[in-house]
Design an enzyme around this catalytic site. Structure first.
Site, PDB file in Angstrom:
ATOM      1  N   SER A   1      69.003  12.277 136.117  1.00  0.00           N
ATOM      2  CA  SER A   1      68.240  11.252 136.679  1.00  0.00           C
ATOM      3  C   SER A   1      67.817  11.445 137.918  1.00  0.00           C
ATOM      4  CB  SER A   1      69.102   9.826 136.344  1.00  0.00           C
ATOM      5  OG  SER A   1      68.317   8.905 136.970  1.00  0.00           O
TER       6      SER A   1
ATOM      7  N   HIS B   1      64.760  12.363 133.991  1.00  0.00           N
ATOM      8  CA  HIS B   1      64.768  11.166 133.666  1.00  0.00           C
ATOM      9  C   HIS B   1      64.226  10.263 134.801  1.00  0.00           C
ATOM     10  CE1 HIS B   1      66.122   7.404 131.400  1.00  0.00           C
ATOM     11  NE2 HIS B   1      66.772   7.242 132.699  1.00  0.00           N
TER      12      HIS B   1
ATOM     13  N   ASP C   1      63.720   6.475 136.645  1.00  0.00           N
ATOM     14  CA  ASP C   1      63.926   5.057 136.552  1.00  0.00           C
ATOM     15  C   ASP C   1      63.219   4.287 137.342  1.00  0.00           C
ATOM     16  OD1 ASP C   1      66.333   5.202 134.901  1.00  0.00           O
ATOM     17  OD2 ASP C   1      67.507   6.256 136.539  1.00  0.00           O
TER      18      ASP C   1
ATOM     19  N   MET D   1      62.098   0.787 138.437  1.00  0.00           N
ATOM     20  CA  MET D   1      62.889  -0.841 138.358  1.00  0.00           C
ATOM     21  C   MET D   1      61.980  -1.687 139.496  1.00  0.00           C
ATOM     22  SD  MET D   1      66.823   0.368 139.364  1.00  0.00           S
ATOM     23  CE  MET D   1      67.597   1.786 138.321  1.00  0.00           C
TER      24      MET D   1
ATOM     25  N   HIS E   1      61.821   5.449 132.098  1.00  0.00           N
ATOM     26  CA  HIS E   1      62.660   4.672 131.632  1.00  0.00           C
ATOM     27  C   HIS E   1      62.185   3.521 132.666  1.00  0.00           C
ATOM     28  CE1 HIS E   1      66.942   2.692 131.448  1.00  0.00           C
ATOM     29  NE2 HIS E   1      65.781   1.772 130.802  1.00  0.00           N
TER      30      HIS E   1
ATOM     31  N   MET F   1      62.367  -0.303 133.847  1.00  0.00           N
ATOM     32  CA  MET F   1      63.368  -1.506 133.723  1.00  0.00           C
ATOM     33  C   MET F   1      62.545  -2.593 134.475  1.00  0.00           C
ATOM     34  SD  MET F   1      66.730   0.746 134.350  1.00  0.00           S
ATOM     35  CE  MET F   1      65.632   2.142 134.923  1.00  0.00           C
TER      36      MET F   1
ATOM     37  N   MET G   1      71.960   1.769 126.353  1.00  0.00           N
ATOM     38  CA  MET G   1      72.430   1.458 127.697  1.00  0.00           C
ATOM     39  C   MET G   1      73.907   1.608 127.541  1.00  0.00           C
ATOM     40  SD  MET G   1      69.954   1.923 129.823  1.00  0.00           S
ATOM     41  CE  MET G   1      70.837   1.955 131.316  1.00  0.00           C
TER      42      MET G   1
ATOM     43  N   GLY H   1      70.407  -0.647 136.442  1.00  0.00           N
ATOM     44  CA  GLY H   1      70.162  -1.252 137.954  1.00  0.00           C
ATOM     45  C   GLY H   1      70.523  -0.341 138.859  1.00  0.00           C
ATOM     46  N   PHE H   2      71.482   0.197 138.468  1.00  0.00           N
ATOM     47  CA  PHE H   2      72.135   1.080 139.544  1.00  0.00           C
ATOM     48  C   PHE H   2      72.880   2.453 139.006  1.00  0.00           C
ATOM     49  CE2 PHE H   2      72.325  -3.121 140.753  1.00  0.00           C
ATOM     50  CZ  PHE H   2      71.735  -3.310 142.155  1.00  0.00           C
TER      51      PHE H   2
ATOM     52  N   ASP I   1      72.522   6.249 128.194  1.00  0.00           N
ATOM     53  CA  ASP I   1      72.242   6.311 129.841  1.00  0.00           C
ATOM     54  C   ASP I   1      73.120   5.441 130.615  1.00  0.00           C
ATOM     55  OD1 ASP I   1      71.001   6.349 132.155  1.00  0.00           O
ATOM     56  OD2 ASP I   1      69.202   5.346 131.712  1.00  0.00           O
ATOM     57  N   GLY I   2      73.870   6.055 131.254  1.00  0.00           N
ATOM     58  CA  GLY I   2      74.807   5.537 132.291  1.00  0.00           C
ATOM     59  C   GLY I   2      76.288   5.567 132.028  1.00  0.00           C
TER      60      GLY I   2
ATOM     61  N   GLY J   1      72.978  10.862 136.101  1.00  0.00           N
ATOM     62  CA  GLY J   1      72.561  10.932 137.571  1.00  0.00           C
ATOM     63  C   GLY J   1      73.705  11.406 138.503  1.00  0.00           C
ATOM     64  N   SER J   2      74.673  10.471 138.669  1.00  0.00           N
ATOM     65  CA  SER J   2      75.494  10.947 139.697  1.00  0.00           C
ATOM     66  C   SER J   2      76.381  12.086 139.435  1.00  0.00           C
ATOM     67  CB  SER J   2      76.690   9.602 139.727  1.00  0.00           C
ATOM     68  OG  SER J   2      76.886   8.975 138.765  1.00  0.00           O
TER      69      SER J   2
HETATM   70  C1  DX5 Z   1      70.723   2.843 135.468  1.00  0.00           C
HETATM   71  C2  DX5 Z   1      69.746   3.859 135.318  1.00  0.00           C
HETATM   72  C3  DX5 Z   1      70.311   5.210 134.886  1.00  0.00           C
HETATM   73  C4  DX5 Z   1      71.051   5.969 136.234  1.00  0.00           C
HETATM   74  C5  DX5 Z   1      72.402   6.549 135.708  1.00  0.00           C
HETATM   75  O1  DX5 Z   1      70.261   1.560 135.796  1.00  0.00           O
HETATM   76  O2  DX5 Z   1      69.007   3.768 134.036  1.00  0.00           O
HETATM   77  O3  DX5 Z   1      69.365   6.112 134.468  1.00  0.00           O
HETATM   78  O4  DX5 Z   1      70.236   6.727 136.712  1.00  0.00           O
HETATM   79  O5  DX5 Z   1      73.034   6.992 136.605  1.00  0.00           O
HETATM   80  P1  DX5 Z   1      74.405   7.391 136.339  1.00  0.00           P
HETATM   81  O6  DX5 Z   1      74.447   8.650 135.435  1.00  0.00           O
HETATM   82  O7  DX5 Z   1      75.183   7.659 137.697  1.00  0.00           O
HETATM   83  O8  DX5 Z   1      75.513   6.418 135.537  1.00  0.00           O
HETATM   84 ZN    ZN Z   2      67.639   5.127 132.984  1.00  0.00          ZN
END
Ligand code: DX5
Ligand code: ZN
Length: 226
Positions: free
Chosen positions: A11, A36, A38, A40, A69, A71, A140, A145-146, A178-179, A200-201
């Site tokens: 992500s 990916h 995101d 928002m 994605h 949101m 999810m 959101g984060f 995802d998440g 992501g992280s």
């Molecule tokens: C959250 C996003 C995710 C986010 C995942 O709202 O939809 O795609 O980037 O990040 P990690 O992998 O750090 O949970």
């Molecule tokens: Zn996402």
């Protein structure tokens, strides 16, 4: 039973945007399957991120499929612009709109794969009537959101039920999660039947992001029996 394939989708929300081009090259070298993105809107979720300019920019530096994605409230207004910008997968939330079936058809008509994403509190029943119109179902495993949130344990059972729903209906849709996906959670999600993993992280905070992609993939293969 043949184990399902593993697709890793880093992500870009967790990338260093000033080094995005180099980071994308690194992810490609590490074997990323999709990127990916995101999107928002500060309304559906309490955060603002990217629009079509990000898709345009990524399209200039990579041929990898762009897994977008959304949101956002009323995502149907963005089908056309994201298709124009080069999105490959267009995933939106049923919680953010009505007329799901019509919008899924329009996404496909614009040449993108059509996905629906479910928040942790939204039951699978929200997509049951449109399974035939889906190319991807995203479970999810955090409230969106984060980045950097913890995987919600109950997601594993939901993924298992989603797998059964798709299989029962003869659907070949991707089952994405995802998440909070990391080395200590991806095996459970894979074992429950997911085949596509957003991270992501876990990837961008690793000392070597490219190698983390391979480690995540490997973890699925060694993980729990399927
Ligand atoms: C959250 C996003 C995710 C986010 C995942 O709202 O939809 O795609 O980037 O990040 P990690 O992998 O750090 O949970
Ligand atoms: Zn996402």
């Amino acid at each position: 039973m043949t184990p399902q394939p593993v697709r890793i989708a880093p992500s870009v929300l967790s990338a260093d945007l000033l080094k995005l081009s180099d980071q994308v090259a690194q992810l490609e070298a590490g074997g990323a399957d999709w990127l990916h993105v995101d999107v928002m809107d500060g309304r559906f979720v309490p955060n603002l991120t990217f629009g079509t300019a990000m898709i345009d920019a990524l399209r200039r530096v990579t041929d990898l499929p762009l897994d977008v994605h959304l949101m956002v409230m009323e995502p149907e207004h963005y089908i056309e612009p994201f298709a124009e910008a080069g999105a490959s997968v267009f995933t939106f939330h049923p919680e953010a709109t009505g007329h799901l079936q019509r919008h899924l058809v329009s996404v496909r008509e614009r040449g993108m794969r059509a996905g629906l994403a479910l928040n942790p509190g939204t039951p699978l029943g929200a997509v049951e009537e449109v399974v035939d119109d889906l190319d991807l179902l995203l479970i999810m495993s955090v409230n969106p959101g984060f980045a950097r949130q913890s995987y919600i344990g109950a997601s594993t059972a939901k993924i298992r039920r989603a797998r059964a729903l798709l299989d029962d209906r003869g659907s070949t849709a991707y089952l994405e999660v995802d998440g909070g996906i990391a080395l200590n959670t991806i095996d459970a999600a894979y074992g429950a039947g997911a085949d596509t993993f957003v991270a992501g992280s876990a990837i961008f905070s690793a000392a070597d992001p490219a190698s983390m992609i391979g480690q995540l993939r490997e973890r699925c293969k060694q993980g729990v029996s399927v």
